[in-house]
Scaffold this active site. Sequence first.
Site, mmCIF file in Angstrom:
data_model
loop_
_atom_site.group_PDB
_atom_site.id
_atom_site.type_symbol
_atom_site.label_atom_id
_atom_site.label_comp_id
_atom_site.label_asym_id
_atom_site.label_seq_id
_atom_site.Cartn_x
_atom_site.Cartn_y
_atom_site.Cartn_z
ATOM 1 N N HIS A 188 6.890 -5.635 10.846
ATOM 2 C CA HIS A 188 6.192 -4.350 11.024
ATOM 3 C C HIS A 188 5.821 -4.214 12.506
ATOM 4 O O HIS A 188 4.676 -3.983 12.890
ATOM 5 C CB HIS A 188 4.942 -4.275 10.145
ATOM 6 C CG HIS A 188 4.442 -2.866 9.925
ATOM 7 N ND1 HIS A 188 3.736 -2.178 10.878
ATOM 8 C CD2 HIS A 188 4.558 -2.029 8.870
ATOM 9 C CE1 HIS A 188 3.432 -0.966 10.408
ATOM 10 N NE2 HIS A 188 3.923 -0.853 9.191
ATOM 11 N N ASP A 224 0.051 -4.173 5.769
ATOM 12 C CA ASP A 224 -0.566 -3.558 6.960
ATOM 13 C C ASP A 224 -2.058 -3.852 6.938
ATOM 14 O O ASP A 224 -2.746 -3.539 5.962
ATOM 15 C CB ASP A 224 -0.364 -2.039 6.940
ATOM 16 C CG ASP A 224 1.029 -1.638 7.347
ATOM 17 O OD1 ASP A 224 1.898 -2.524 7.417
ATOM 18 O OD2 ASP A 224 1.248 -0.437 7.596
ATOM 19 N N ASP A 239 5.837 4.853 4.963
ATOM 20 C CA ASP A 239 6.870 3.971 5.552
ATOM 21 C C ASP A 239 7.136 2.738 4.692
ATOM 22 O O ASP A 239 8.146 2.065 4.877
ATOM 23 C CB ASP A 239 6.507 3.562 6.990
ATOM 24 C CG ASP A 239 5.165 2.886 7.130
ATOM 25 O OD1 ASP A 239 4.176 3.422 6.582
ATOM 26 O OD2 ASP A 239 5.079 1.820 7.775
ATOM 27 N N HIS A 260 1.287 3.934 2.073
ATOM 28 C CA HIS A 260 1.761 4.665 3.244
ATOM 29 C C HIS A 260 3.262 4.905 3.078
ATOM 30 O O HIS A 260 3.985 4.010 2.620
ATOM 31 C CB HIS A 260 1.536 3.839 4.519
ATOM 32 C CG HIS A 260 0.366 4.281 5.333
ATOM 33 N ND1 HIS A 260 -0.350 3.410 6.128
ATOM 34 C CD2 HIS A 260 -0.213 5.507 5.517
ATOM 35 C CE1 HIS A 260 -1.317 4.076 6.745
ATOM 36 N NE2 HIS A 260 -1.253 5.333 6.391
ATOM 37 N N HIS A 315 0.876 -1.179 0.000
ATOM 38 C CA HIS A 315 0.000 0.000 0.000
ATOM 39 C C HIS A 315 0.909 1.224 0.000
ATOM 40 O O HIS A 315 2.136 1.083 0.032
ATOM 41 C CB HIS A 315 -0.954 -0.018 1.198
ATOM 42 C CG HIS A 315 -0.278 0.071 2.532
ATOM 43 N ND1 HIS A 315 0.584 -0.894 2.998
ATOM 44 C CD2 HIS A 315 -0.332 1.027 3.507
ATOM 45 C CE1 HIS A 315 1.011 -0.550 4.203
ATOM 46 N NE2 HIS A 315 0.482 0.613 4.532
HETATM 47 ZN ZN LIG Z 1 3.154 0.560 7.803
HETATM 48 ZN ZN LIG Z 2 0.128 1.348 6.580
#
Ligand SMILES: [Zn+2]
Ligand SMILES: [Zn+2]
Length: 355
Positions: free
Chosen positions: A305, A230, A114, A112, A110
Amino acid sequence: MKKLIIIILVGFVILAGARQLLLPKMVERGYEKLTLENVGVDRAAELADGLHVYICGAGSPLPDPKRSGPCIGVLAGDQAFIFDTGTGGARNLGPMGFPVGRIETIFLTHLHSDHLDGLGEMLLGRWINGGRSEPTPVRGPHGTAKIVDGFNMAYQLDSTYRTAHHGEVIANPSGFGGKGSEIEMTDDSVTVFEQGGVKITAFRVSHEPVSPAFGYRVDYKDRSISISGDTAYDLNVAKASEGVDVLLHEALNMEMVKTLENSAKANGADRLAQIFNDIRDYHTSPVDAAKTAKAAQAQALVLYHIVPMLPNDALIPLFVKGADAHFDRRITVSEDGTIIRLPSASEDIIYEYGL
Ligand SMILES: [Zn+2]
Ligand SMILES: [Zn+2]
């Protein structure tokens, strides 16, 4: 007696002098030996055929000295793939023996930050190490192409310096950067790669408001892994991961993050407290990750994560507290450098540390 003491003292002085003279030479010899054994050596070439998983980044946006931003390298036979490119991940791959120059495709779970803030360095590493003449395919959810174009633009000038300095054989301009393309998810899962005995499936996970967000499953010969990306606790992860050898699942310990929230609040850091409150609703606890591993009938669970940061291993039992009640096979809390090897025609799961 006096004489003896003088003799001993003189002996020490001579030894110290010899050490002073010999030590730099020994360090130099050691350095030469170490570089000869490692630099330019393709350590992946000697591996058993199978699936090999390299945790190049086991962390999250929170700074953790043992865990860089999310990044997983997978070697399936002789094909290499990357799943997410969190900051610091690209730097760990070389020392871990991952063949960066052989990366076929980078998959993003995805968008995001990070999960993609190390993309520039990953693309650069693959281009220069691999002597590639085509950009790296980068696949992910809607928005991936735009992000890859942005990285290409940011690194464009740098690429001209490298070609001017090293020449076109080393830094072929046509191999610079990435080529982004987007995965259409019309159902719960979709095959996104099938070649040379490797099948990669993207599956939908729950990370609202980030939507869509994907996990990925990799099958090679008789071995398989899945990567959750995530996600909040989601039955689709177990469904897509059915029967895998290893489920790599994100994990956030709700109670430990609640403690961070309370401490931030007690110290008057209300904004930080609010963030620690917000992040709990779109991640999965180690206990729920264990339930998913059981539902999937996975052979092993590897958590990555990791939230919050675990700078000391003494915190690990607290982090996974209660998870073993739901999954009676091995649960590993990964860190940068964790390697999992799944040789084909075998049921072995071999854990190594590569940093
Ligand atoms: Zn993340
Ligand atoms: Zn995320």
